[in-house]
Structure formats: structure tokens, C-alpha cells
Design a protein around this motif. Structure first.
Motif, mmCIF file in Angstrom:
data_model
loop_
_atom_site.group_PDB
_atom_site.id
_atom_site.type_symbol
_atom_site.label_atom_id
_atom_site.label_comp_id
_atom_site.label_asym_id
_atom_site.label_seq_id
_atom_site.Cartn_x
_atom_site.Cartn_y
_atom_site.Cartn_z
ATOM 1 N N LYS A 1 0.848 -1.209 0.000
ATOM 2 C CA LYS A 1 0.000 0.000 0.000
ATOM 3 C C LYS A 1 0.880 1.255 0.000
ATOM 4 C CE LYS A 1 -3.945 2.146 0.221
ATOM 5 N NZ LYS A 1 -4.593 2.586 1.436
ATOM 6 N N LEU A 2 1.950 1.242 0.792
ATOM 7 C CA LEU A 2 2.866 2.391 0.820
ATOM 8 C C LEU A 2 3.394 2.690 -0.582
ATOM 9 C CD1 LEU A 2 4.813 4.477 2.177
ATOM 10 C CD2 LEU A 2 6.444 2.595 2.406
ATOM 11 N N MET A 3 3.814 1.635 -1.280
ATOM 12 C CA MET A 3 4.368 1.822 -2.629
ATOM 13 C C MET A 3 3.306 2.391 -3.566
ATOM 14 S SD MET A 3 6.487 -1.736 -2.841
ATOM 15 C CE MET A 3 6.976 -1.528 -4.547
ATOM 16 N N ALA A 4 2.076 1.911 -3.425
ATOM 17 C CA ALA A 4 0.986 2.403 -4.284
ATOM 18 C C ALA A 4 0.721 3.889 -4.012
ATOM 19 C CB ALA A 4 -0.272 1.574 -4.046
ATOM 20 N N VAL A 5 0.753 4.285 -2.746
ATOM 21 C CA VAL A 5 0.537 5.700 -2.399
ATOM 22 C C VAL A 5 1.662 6.554 -2.995
ATOM 23 C CG1 VAL A 5 0.446 7.352 -0.473
ATOM 24 C CG2 VAL A 5 -0.786 5.179 -0.306
ATOM 25 N N ALA A 6 2.910 6.041 -2.878
ATOM 26 C CA ALA A 6 4.049 6.796 -3.424
ATOM 27 C C ALA A 6 3.923 6.916 -4.944
ATOM 28 C CB ALA A 6 5.355 6.102 -3.043
ATOM 29 N N GLN A 7 3.517 5.840 -5.589
ATOM 30 C CA GLN A 7 3.355 5.908 -7.052
ATOM 31 C C GLN A 7 2.233 6.868 -7.438
ATOM 32 O OE1 GLN A 7 3.168 1.902 -8.626
ATOM 33 N NE2 GLN A 7 5.400 1.719 -8.591
ATOM 34 N N ALA A 8 1.175 6.865 -6.651
ATOM 35 C CA ALA A 8 0.065 7.791 -6.916
ATOM 36 C C ALA A 8 0.540 9.237 -6.798
ATOM 37 C CB ALA A 8 -1.081 7.531 -5.940
ATOM 38 N N ALA A 9 1.561 9.466 -5.975
ATOM 39 C CA ALA A 9 2.110 10.816 -5.808
ATOM 40 C C ALA A 9 3.094 11.162 -6.921
ATOM 41 C CB ALA A 9 2.804 10.924 -4.452
ATOM 42 N N GLY A 10 3.346 10.200 -7.818
ATOM 43 C CA GLY A 10 4.262 10.448 -8.933
ATOM 44 C C GLY A 10 5.722 10.193 -8.588
ATOM 45 N N VAL A 11 5.971 9.534 -7.451
ATOM 46 C CA VAL A 11 7.359 9.237 -7.070
ATOM 47 C C VAL A 11 7.952 8.262 -8.093
ATOM 48 C CG1 VAL A 11 8.859 8.246 -5.294
ATOM 49 C CG2 VAL A 11 6.864 9.603 -4.626
ATOM 50 N N GLU A 12 9.135 8.621 -8.586
ATOM 51 C CA GLU A 12 9.741 7.823 -9.665
ATOM 52 C C GLU A 12 10.435 6.572 -9.124
ATOM 53 O OE1 GLU A 12 13.077 8.354 -13.158
ATOM 54 O OE2 GLU A 12 12.459 10.103 -11.997
ATOM 55 N N HIS A 13 11.138 6.739 -8.005
ATOM 56 C CA HIS A 13 11.943 5.634 -7.479
ATOM 57 C C HIS A 13 11.255 5.015 -6.258
ATOM 58 C CE1 HIS A 13 15.091 6.533 -10.278
ATOM 59 N NE2 HIS A 13 15.166 7.774 -9.857
ATOM 60 N N VAL A 14 10.501 3.956 -6.505
ATOM 61 C CA VAL A 14 9.756 3.254 -5.457
ATOM 62 C C VAL A 14 10.184 1.791 -5.484
ATOM 63 C CG1 VAL A 14 7.468 2.619 -4.607
ATOM 64 C CG2 VAL A 14 7.776 4.794 -5.803
ATOM 65 N N PHE A 15 10.646 1.267 -4.351
ATOM 66 C CA PHE A 15 11.196 -0.098 -4.340
ATOM 67 C C PHE A 15 10.573 -0.943 -3.237
ATOM 68 C CE2 PHE A 15 14.592 2.829 -5.684
ATOM 69 C CZ PHE A 15 14.700 2.418 -7.003
ATOM 70 N N ASN A 16 10.419 -2.243 -3.540
ATOM 71 C CA ASN A 16 10.088 -3.209 -2.488
ATOM 72 C C ASN A 16 11.393 -3.854 -1.983
ATOM 73 O OD1 ASN A 16 10.860 -5.259 -4.267
ATOM 74 N ND2 ASN A 16 8.772 -5.580 -5.000
ATOM 75 N N GLY A 17 11.277 -4.844 -1.094
ATOM 76 C CA GLY A 17 12.452 -5.423 -0.443
ATOM 77 C C GLY A 17 13.103 -6.577 -1.178
ATOM 78 N N LEU A 18 12.634 -6.831 -2.418
ATOM 79 C CA LEU A 18 13.163 -7.984 -3.149
ATOM 80 C C LEU A 18 14.665 -7.855 -3.429
ATOM 81 C CD1 LEU A 18 11.910 -10.522 -4.245
ATOM 82 C CD2 LEU A 18 11.553 -9.371 -6.418
ATOM 83 N N GLY A 19 15.059 -6.691 -3.907
ATOM 84 C CA GLY A 19 16.481 -6.479 -4.212
ATOM 85 C C GLY A 19 17.337 -6.625 -2.955
ATOM 86 N N MET A 20 16.820 -6.117 -1.839
ATOM 87 C CA MET A 20 17.549 -6.230 -0.566
ATOM 88 C C MET A 20 17.686 -7.697 -0.163
ATOM 89 S SD MET A 20 16.330 -4.588 3.058
ATOM 90 C CE MET A 20 16.897 -5.253 4.629
ATOM 91 N N MET A 21 16.609 -8.462 -0.345
ATOM 92 C CA MET A 21 16.635 -9.877 0.027
ATOM 93 C C MET A 21 17.665 -10.637 -0.809
ATOM 94 S SD MET A 21 15.485 -13.118 -0.495
ATOM 95 C CE MET A 21 14.060 -13.217 -1.532
ATOM 96 N N LEU A 22 17.655 -10.388 -2.120
ATOM 97 C CA LEU A 22 18.622 -11.066 -3.002
ATOM 98 C C LEU A 22 20.047 -10.638 -2.662
ATOM 99 C CD1 LEU A 22 16.642 -10.741 -6.341
ATOM 100 C CD2 LEU A 22 17.268 -12.887 -5.224
ATOM 101 N N GLU A 23 20.241 -9.359 -2.434
ATOM 102 C CA GLU A 23 21.608 -8.858 -2.202
ATOM 103 C C GLU A 23 22.150 -9.225 -0.817
ATOM 104 O OE1 GLU A 23 23.627 -7.976 -4.324
ATOM 105 O OE2 GLU A 23 22.562 -7.098 -6.025
ATOM 106 N N GLN A 24 21.258 -9.410 0.184
ATOM 107 C CA GLN A 24 21.793 -9.879 1.476
ATOM 108 C C GLN A 24 22.296 -11.313 1.321
ATOM 109 O OE1 GLN A 24 20.495 -12.356 3.700
ATOM 110 N NE2 GLN A 24 18.827 -12.819 2.272
ATOM 111 N N GLY A 25 21.618 -12.091 0.486
ATOM 112 C CA GLY A 25 22.086 -13.456 0.200
ATOM 113 C C GLY A 25 23.375 -13.435 -0.595
ATOM 114 N N ALA A 26 23.429 -12.535 -1.568
ATOM 115 C CA ALA A 26 24.637 -12.430 -2.401
ATOM 116 C C ALA A 26 25.847 -12.023 -1.561
ATOM 117 C CB ALA A 26 24.402 -11.420 -3.528
ATOM 118 N N ALA A 27 25.628 -11.180 -0.566
ATOM 119 C CA ALA A 27 26.747 -10.746 0.295
ATOM 120 C C ALA A 27 27.274 -11.924 1.116
ATOM 121 C CB ALA A 27 26.288 -9.606 1.207
ATOM 122 N N ALA A 28 26.371 -12.764 1.613
ATOM 123 C CA ALA A 28 26.805 -13.960 2.352
ATOM 124 C C ALA A 28 27.531 -14.927 1.416
ATOM 125 C CB ALA A 28 25.595 -14.640 2.998
ATOM 126 N N PHE A 29 26.972 -15.117 0.228
ATOM 127 C CA PHE A 29 27.570 -15.991 -0.800
ATOM 128 C C PHE A 29 29.018 -15.572 -1.082
ATOM 129 C CE2 PHE A 29 28.213 -17.349 -5.219
ATOM 130 C CZ PHE A 29 27.594 -18.592 -5.274
#
Ligand code: NAD
Length: 288
Positions: free
Chosen positions: A242-270
Motif C-alpha cells: 500500500k505504501l508503494m501504491a501511495v508513493a506511485q500515486a504521488a508520482g514518485v519515480e523511485h519506489v522499491f520493495n524489499g526484493l532487491g535487498m533480500m537477493l543482495e543480502q544473500g549475495a553478500a553472504a555468498f
């Protein structure tokens, strides 16, 4: 898998309880296979009571390391030989590396957060971040951001069980880094809005927006957001909160979920275990 496992295969664990739902074994084993690395990653049900014996086994079996999750992230610290500075500041460990019998604890969630932004071409160093939440994820993000050069951190939390942790985080960050951190009450809506409007990035690490709070958000008024604000939600299920949807409705260009963080925390351990870069795009395709 049978083609890969042989007498030389190096074992990496995941010690937590409950843990059988985790995506980490799929992530790491596919990355090992893709790169032709002779490692195997297995999940083990390890309760707090079983943790000392499990860490002993890691030493005895000469495992390369392990991921650690709840309820063991803090309890594991006295069982290790060394702590990485970020893990020491966060007071929690999610990755153990075994170097010839010396066990070092790391925390990679904050590294994952910073790397996920780097991957998107966004550099928050030298800028101000407003951060909601000072639990496990919020602490890791705050500490890594401060260590990496974010200049100002406004941390908001409810007066709940995590408030004392937020007090501790702000004190440590101000003592040990060049970042200026301040603590604010999430109940003060005017202050919350003003700090976000004065920031380069707003990050929500509260989990509001995922089950059981799916469909909810701390901010439902698009007028709080500037178009050039960066908005980051650590939640990755659902992919659009919902937060991301509100930000997009405001025209915010850079809106991210936690997927990249999840992948990159694994990559850092790897990287810590193998010295190799995880093929993150390939793993993204496999997992999602
Ligand atoms: P936690 O329980 O340790 O901390 C939760 C924080 O949110 C606390 O600061 C608490 O005060 C606050 N909070 C809880 N309910 C709230 C509410 N209703 N309103 C306002 N604040 C509230 O949890 P955590 O382990 O830090 O996880 C938080 C979120 O981060 C979860 O959604 C989790 O999935 C996500 N996470 C993502 C990653 C990733 O790699 N993307 C990694 C770790 C955690």
C-alpha cells in the motif's frame, strides 16, 4: 544435484526455527550449480536450546559457514570468535564464516539494502534518510547506512518494545560514525511528515503492508511525498505494498520493495563464503 555432490563438497548451513519455508537453500544451491562451485546449502531446524551444539557441529564438521535466523541472531554472538564491526554495532548475526576454525559473525541485511539501491543507480551516501522501524531490519539498515556515509538519519518508532533498541541504535551511530542520527516518536504525525519532506529517501522497515498488516500503510496521503523522493519498503510479499501504491500515486519515480535487498543480502553472504559474485539476475529469474 547428484552430479555435484561428491567427497569434496563443502557444507553451508541455515540454522533457525522454524525455517523449512526459507528460499535461501534454493537461492544458494542454484547459484553454486550455475557457477560450478562444489558447495551444498542445507536448512537445519535449530532452536535456541540446540544452538550451542549446532555451532560446535559447524566447527567439528569443518563447515564453511552458516546463515543464522530467528531465534538465534543474537544468541549466537557469545558462541563466535570474532564479529564484523557492523554485526557488533547491530548486535545480531545472520552469517557465520568459518576460516580454519575461527568463526566470524556478519550481518548482511544492511549491506543488501545499500547494494539494492546501488543496483538501481541510487546513491544515498551524503544524504538524509528517514527510517520507520528500529527492529531487526531497521537496525541493520540504519547501522550500514551510517557506516557507508549517509549523513543524517531520522529514525521513527512507536513507543513499543523496540523503542529502547531505537535509543541504543541512535546513541551508537552518533558515537561511532559521522552520521547524525535522531530518534522520533512515530505517533507525532507532523514531525514524521516534516522529516520525510526534508529527506532524500524514506525507508519503511516496520513490516506494515505485509501479513497480517497487508493493505495497511503508515502513510496514506500522497501529498507527503515529493516526486524526487526515493521510497523503499523492506516488504517483498506482496510485491506492491500500500505504501508503494501511495508513493506511485504521488508520482514518485523511485519506489522499491524489499526484493532487491533480500537477493543482495544473500549475495553478500555468498561472497563471504565463496569469494564469488552470486549471479543475482539468474537467481531472481529462478525464485520469482
Ligand atoms: P521486527 O519485529 O524486528 O521489527 C519491526 C519494527 O516495526 C519495530 O521497529 C516495530 O516497532 C515496528 N512496528 C511493528 N508494527 C508496527 C505498526 N503497526 N506500526 C508502526 N510500527 C510498527 O521485524 P524485522 O525483522 O525488522 O522485519 C520488519 C520487516 O522487514 C518485515 O516486513 C520483514 O519481512 C522485512 N525484512 C526484509 C528483509 C529483506 O531482505 N527485504 C530483511 C529483513 C526483514
Amino acid at each position: 544435484m547428484t552430479e555435484r555432490i561428491d567427497g569434496h563438497t563443502i557444507l553451508i548451513g541455515l540454522m533457525a526455527y522454524p525455517i523449512r519455508h526459507s528460499m535461501s537453500p534454493t537461492m544458494h544451491n542454484n547459484a553454486f550449480a550455475k557457477l560450478g562451485l562444489n558447495y551444498a546449502y542445507l536448512a537445519f531446524d535449530v532452536t535456541a536450546e540446540k544452538l550451542p551444539a549446532a555451532i560446535n557441529a559447524l566447527r567439528t564438521l569443518d563447515m564453511r559457514g552458516s546463515n543464522i535466523s530467528m531465534p538465534n541472531k543474537q544468541k549466537v554472538i557469545p558462541l563466535l570468535d570474532k564479529l564484523d564491526p557492523a554485526a557488533e554495532m547491530v548486535g545480531a548475526v545472520n552469517t557465520i564464516v568459518n576460516d580454519d576454525g575461527v568463526l566470524t559473525g556478519y550481518t548482511t541485511d544492511g549491506i543488501g539494502f545499500m547494494k539494492a539501491l546501488d543496483d538501481e543507480g541510487i546513491d544515498i551516501r551524503g544524504h538524509k534518510m528517514t527510517l520507520a522501524g528500529a527492529g531487526g531490519a531497521g537496525t541493520a539498515i540504519a547501522v550500514q547506512a551510517a557506516l557507508d556515509g549517509v549523513s543524517e538519519l531520522s529514525i521513527f518508532n512507536l513507543h513499543d518494545a523496540e523503542w529502547d533498541n531505537a535509543v541504543r541504535n541512535v546513541k551508537l551511530i552518533n558515537e561511532r560514525t559521522d552520521c547524525h542520527a535522531t530518534l522520533h516518536a512515530l505517533e507525532d504525525r507532523d514531525d514524521f511528515k516534516a522529516e520525510i519532506q526534508d529527506s532524500f529517501i524514506y525507508t519503511d522497515s516496520t513490516g506494515v503492508g505485509m501479513k497480517p498488516l497487508e493493505g495497511q500503510t503508515l502513510i496514506d496521503d500522497p501529498s507527503w511525498f515529493r516526486k524526487d523522493l526515493v521510497v523503499f519498503d523492506t516488504v517483498y510479499a506482496p510485491r506492491m505494498t500500500k505504501l508503494m501504491a501511495v508513493a506511485q500515486a504521488a508520482g514518485v519515480e523511485h519506489v522499491f520493495n524489499g526484493l532487491g535487498m533480500m537477493l543482495e543480502q544473500g549475495a553478500a553472504a555468498f561472497k563471504l563464503w565463496t569469494g564469488e559474485d552470486m549471479p543475482v539476475d539468474y537467481i531472481h529469474q529462478i525464485l520469482f
